[in-house]
Motif scaffolding. Structure first.
Motif, short mmCIF file in Angstrom:
data_model
loop_
_atom_site.label_atom_id
_atom_site.label_comp_id
_atom_site.label_asym_id
_atom_site.label_seq_id
_atom_site.Cartn_x
_atom_site.Cartn_y
_atom_site.Cartn_z
N THR A 80 39.26 35.35 34.50
CA THR A 80 40.21 35.02 33.44
C THR A 80 41.05 36.25 33.08
O THR A 80 42.28 36.18 33.03
CB THR A 80 39.47 34.55 32.17
OG1 THR A 80 38.57 33.50 32.54
CG2 THR A 80 40.46 34.04 31.14
N ALA A 81 40.36 37.34 32.89
CA ALA A 81 41.05 38.57 32.52
C ALA A 81 42.03 39.01 33.60
O ALA A 81 43.09 39.56 33.31
CB ALA A 81 40.03 39.68 32.26
N ALA A 82 41.67 38.75 34.85
CA ALA A 82 42.51 39.18 35.96
C ALA A 82 43.60 38.15 36.28
O ALA A 82 44.46 38.39 37.13
CB ALA A 82 41.65 39.42 37.20
N GLY A 83 43.52 37.02 35.61
CA GLY A 83 44.53 35.98 35.85
C GLY A 83 44.43 35.37 37.24
O GLY A 83 45.43 34.99 37.83
N LYS A 84 43.21 35.31 37.75
CA LYS A 84 43.03 34.75 39.07
C LYS A 84 42.11 33.54 39.01
O LYS A 84 41.41 33.34 38.01
CB LYS A 84 42.39 35.78 40.00
CG LYS A 84 43.28 36.95 40.29
CD LYS A 84 42.60 37.90 41.26
CE LYS A 84 43.56 39.01 41.65
NZ LYS A 84 42.88 40.09 42.39
N SER A 85 42.10 32.80 40.10
CA SER A 85 41.13 31.71 40.16
C SER A 85 39.77 32.34 40.45
O SER A 85 39.69 33.45 40.98
CB SER A 85 41.50 30.73 41.27
OG SER A 85 41.19 31.29 42.52
N LEU A 86 38.75 31.61 40.12
CA LEU A 86 37.40 32.12 40.35
C LEU A 86 37.21 32.51 41.81
O LEU A 86 36.73 33.60 42.13
CB LEU A 86 36.39 31.03 39.97
CG LEU A 86 34.94 31.45 39.95
CD1 LEU A 86 34.69 32.46 38.85
CD2 LEU A 86 34.04 30.23 39.74
N ARG A 87 37.60 31.62 42.66
CA ARG A 87 37.44 31.82 44.09
C ARG A 87 38.17 33.09 44.57
O ARG A 87 37.63 33.90 45.30
CB ARG A 87 38.02 30.59 44.80
CG ARG A 87 37.48 30.37 46.17
CD ARG A 87 36.56 29.18 46.28
NE ARG A 87 35.91 29.27 47.59
CZ ARG A 87 34.71 28.80 47.87
NH1 ARG A 87 33.99 28.25 46.93
NH2 ARG A 87 34.21 28.93 49.07
N GLN A 88 39.40 33.23 44.11
CA GLN A 88 40.21 34.39 44.47
C GLN A 88 39.57 35.68 43.98
O GLN A 88 39.51 36.67 44.68
CB GLN A 88 41.56 34.29 43.76
CG GLN A 88 42.72 33.87 44.59
CD GLN A 88 43.97 33.79 43.71
OE1 GLN A 88 43.90 33.79 42.48
NE2 GLN A 88 45.11 33.73 44.35
N TYR A 89 39.15 35.63 42.75
CA TYR A 89 38.64 36.83 42.12
C TYR A 89 37.38 37.37 42.81
O TYR A 89 37.21 38.56 43.02
CB TYR A 89 38.31 36.58 40.64
CG TYR A 89 37.71 37.80 39.99
CD1 TYR A 89 38.51 38.89 39.63
CD2 TYR A 89 36.33 37.92 39.84
CE1 TYR A 89 37.96 40.03 39.11
CE2 TYR A 89 35.76 39.06 39.31
CZ TYR A 89 36.59 40.12 38.95
OH TYR A 89 36.04 41.26 38.46
N VAL A 90 36.54 36.43 43.19
CA VAL A 90 35.22 36.76 43.68
C VAL A 90 35.20 37.23 45.14
O VAL A 90 34.38 38.03 45.56
CB VAL A 90 34.37 35.49 43.46
CG1 VAL A 90 33.58 35.12 44.65
CG2 VAL A 90 33.59 35.58 42.18
N GLU A 91 36.16 36.75 45.90
CA GLU A 91 36.18 36.99 47.35
C GLU A 91 35.99 38.46 47.77
O GLU A 91 35.14 38.78 48.59
CB GLU A 91 37.49 36.44 47.91
CG GLU A 91 37.43 36.11 49.40
CD GLU A 91 36.32 35.14 49.76
OE1 GLU A 91 36.20 34.10 49.08
OE2 GLU A 91 35.58 35.44 50.71
N PRO A 92 36.79 39.39 47.21
CA PRO A 92 36.64 40.79 47.63
C PRO A 92 35.25 41.36 47.34
O PRO A 92 34.78 42.23 48.07
CB PRO A 92 37.69 41.53 46.80
CG PRO A 92 38.47 40.53 46.07
CD PRO A 92 37.90 39.19 46.26
N TYR A 93 34.63 40.87 46.30
CA TYR A 93 33.31 41.41 45.96
C TYR A 93 32.23 40.87 46.88
O TYR A 93 31.20 41.52 47.10
CB TYR A 93 32.98 41.14 44.49
CG TYR A 93 33.92 41.92 43.60
CD1 TYR A 93 33.91 43.32 43.62
CD2 TYR A 93 34.86 41.28 42.80
CE1 TYR A 93 34.80 44.04 42.86
CE2 TYR A 93 35.75 42.00 42.03
CZ TYR A 93 35.72 43.39 42.06
OH TYR A 93 36.60 44.11 41.32
N ILE A 94 32.47 39.70 47.41
CA ILE A 94 31.54 39.18 48.40
C ILE A 94 31.64 40.04 49.66
O ILE A 94 30.64 40.45 50.24
CB ILE A 94 31.84 37.70 48.72
CG1 ILE A 94 31.48 36.84 47.50
CG2 ILE A 94 31.07 37.25 49.95
CD1 ILE A 94 31.73 35.37 47.68
N GLU A 95 32.87 40.32 50.03
CA GLU A 95 33.07 41.17 51.19
C GLU A 95 32.44 42.54 50.98
O GLU A 95 31.79 43.08 51.86
CB GLU A 95 34.57 41.37 51.45
CG GLU A 95 35.14 40.42 52.46
CD GLU A 95 36.65 40.58 52.56
OE1 GLU A 95 37.11 41.73 52.75
OE2 GLU A 95 37.36 39.55 52.44
#
Length: 504
Positions: A80-95
């Motif tokens: 929310t804070a980053a203004g992204k969708s959950l999926r978008q936000y989380v992707e780099p951290y999974i990587e």
RNA sequence: GGCGCCGUAGCCAAGUGGUAAGGCAGAGGUCUGCAAAACCUCCACCCCCGGUUCGAAUCCGGGCGGCGCCUCCA
């Protein structure tokens, strides 16, 4: 001798017997991917990696599930804070998580299910609990699990002999009014405003919403092991000690209510915390170190694993600079020995190696079978190193037996640092002699270039040394040493340039 | 307040009834132009008090000290 493991459920070390001989269903709680995981989180993952590897080395077919929590208050809040969708936000951290675990030599689990990929299984679980009357809908639209209707609640954390601190948690507040009992927990949460914005809401017969924290583990574990082996009980479930209550307690409640079985997992294992400055390492305290930080500093993962494995997994310990340095030194010594052992491998083992190998095998097995006593396993490796180096010094030969014993130990523990040795011989001097030109006192940033640079300097030093210009030779040695290249002269006149740590 | 864990050499840490693994650091030695690496040798009566026992770091009781969980934190 067979494997014995400490079971949090019984608070005892007991012989490990999987439900079905020869195979193990293992579930470990993975990271919540809202940020980079820190080295404390990885202490747990490293302990689980050791478990995974030792089970495999012991001949079990291991089905290892590690979940990735991609929907919870934190991931939603940050998205929310980053203004992204959950999926978008989380992707780099999974990587990033996978990068970090590869750096730390953590072997692949069989599957890494993401919570948001398994919503149907979760919905199914909630529906069944609702139909059984064990779950109920609160006034706020959320679905809760009723502890009053599940008498076995509290076994894992020995809740029956506990009292909650009087008025302890203010957090009980928000949803308290819609729960029948304060201890009831949310299976499914009615959507909040930001949940909709980031796309963290799903339709379900019992109302739109999103899964509660504990739900994913039960739903995914049960779904995946049923799919794989048609069973509905895990052999081992592992995680950090802070998950015992309420997370694992709640998983047991909802899973057992769902399957109608007495057990969700037969053995529960929990790794202790890593501390810094006497306190638990935690993002809340801001006292974290990440694997990326250590990699930046050129720390070989072998040293980190050695550091972790020199302490039993059920023991807290403090991360200090001194401890890390000490582990780096030890891990380096293992690396030097490994080079010696594998390079000079002969066709047959001298008696000293036969004996040392037999001992290493025996001690490694004895240690790890005893509730993963990694400190003792590591000690056995060092004993092998000392005996091996002494034998090698005495001119005895190491053969396949010694190599196999070493590789088995290192294959399970992975505590050895890579020590790269460049041989620089005087003969190569001919080619280099013409470029007497200037040579920078600082190495190029590129790792390969830096090696070439070091080799150049080493050659120069060799010339000074044969000219008995020791002052200059020593100066160069110091210069190189300052950049992580250590010079070693050997009897045959050749020079070794030794590099430890990872290239940046 | 409830539940649980821990206190072993300068640092880290195994050991949980029969007389103290291992790592790092340190000292001396072998080797070396000097180093480095490697090897050899040396370096602890286990927080305190009381108890059980032929015998306890290890079991029991009481202290003192540290940490964790009871907070969608591994």
């Amino acid at each position: 001798m067979t494997l014995r493991l400490y079971n949090t459920l019984t608070r005892r070390i007991e012989p490990f017997e999987p439900l079905h001989p020869g195979r193990v269903a293992l579930y470990t709680c993975g990271p919540t991917v809202y940020n980079y995981a820190h080295i404390g989180n990885f202490r747990t993952f490293l302990f689980e990696d050791l478990l995974h590897r030792w089970l495999q080395a012991s001949g079990y077919d291991v089905f290892h599930i590690m979940n990735l929590t991609d929907v919870d208050d934190k991931t939603i809040g940050h998205a929310t804070a980053a203004g992204k969708s959950l999926r978008q936000y989380v992707e780099p951290y999974i990587e990033a998580f996978h990068e970090d675990r590869k750096y730390l030599r953590i072997e692949d689990a069989s599957v890494y299910p993401r919570a948001t990929d398994h919503i149907p299984a979760m919905v199914g679980l909630v529906e069944k609990l609702l139909s059984q009357g064990i779950a109920y809908r609160g006034e706020d639209g959320s679905v809760y699990f009723s502890i009053a209707r599940f008498p076995a609640y509290g076994r894992l954390s020995q809740l029956e002999n506990r009292e909650l601190k009087a008025g302890a948690s203010e957090r009980v507040s928000t949803d308290e009014y819609s729960k029948e009992d304060v201890r009831d927990f949310a299976l499914w949460k009615a959507p909040g405003p930001s949940d909709e914005t980031v796309g963290a809401v799903w339709d379900a017969p019992f109302g739109r919403g999103r899964p509660g924290w504990h739900l994913e583990c039960s739903a995914m574990a049960l779904h995946l092991i049923r799919e794989r082996w048609g069973v509905e009980v895990l052999d081992i479930h592992a995680g950090g000690v802070d998950l015992i209550f309420p997370h694992h307690e709640d998983e047991i409640a909802q899973s057992c209510a769902f399957t109608g079985r007495e057990e969700f997992a037969r053995v529960w294992m929990h790794g202790e915390f890593l501390k810094t400055g006497g306190e638990k390492m935690s993002k809340r305290f801001g006292n974290i170190t990440t694997p990326r930080d250590l990699r930046e500093d050129g720390v070989d993962a072998g040293a980190i694993r050695l550091l972790m494995f020199q302490v039993h997994y059920r023991q807290q310990f403090d991360l200090t600079d001194q401890g890390l340095q000490s582990a780096q030194e030890g891990s380096r010594r293992l690396g030097e020995f490994q080079n010696r052992l594998l390079e000079r491998r002969a066709a047959a083992d001298a008696p000293a190696f036969e004996e040392a190998a037999e001992r290493l095998d025996r001690e490694l097995t004895g240690a790890l079978d005893d509730d993963l006593n990694a400190p003792r396993a590591v000690a056995a490796m060092f004993a092998f190193v000392t005996a091996g180096n002494a034998a090698l010094d005495a001119g005895q030969q190491a053969g396949p037996r010694a190599a196999a014993a070493w590789e088995r130990a290192e294959g399970v523990l992975g505590v050895t640092s890579q020590v790269r040795v460049m041989k620089v011989t005087q003969r190569a001097e001919a080619g280099a002699a013409q470029e007497i030109a200037e040579l920078s006192p600082t190495p190029p940033s590129d790792a390969l270039e830096a090696e070439r640079w070091a080799r150049e300097w080493a050659l120069r030093r060799a010339r000074h040394k044969s000219a008995r210009n020791y002052a200059e030779a020593d100066r160069i040695r110091t210069l190189l040493g300052g950049h992580g290249f250590h010079i070693r002269d050997s009897k045959d006149g050749s020079i070794e340039v030794v590099r430890t740590g990872v290239a940046r």
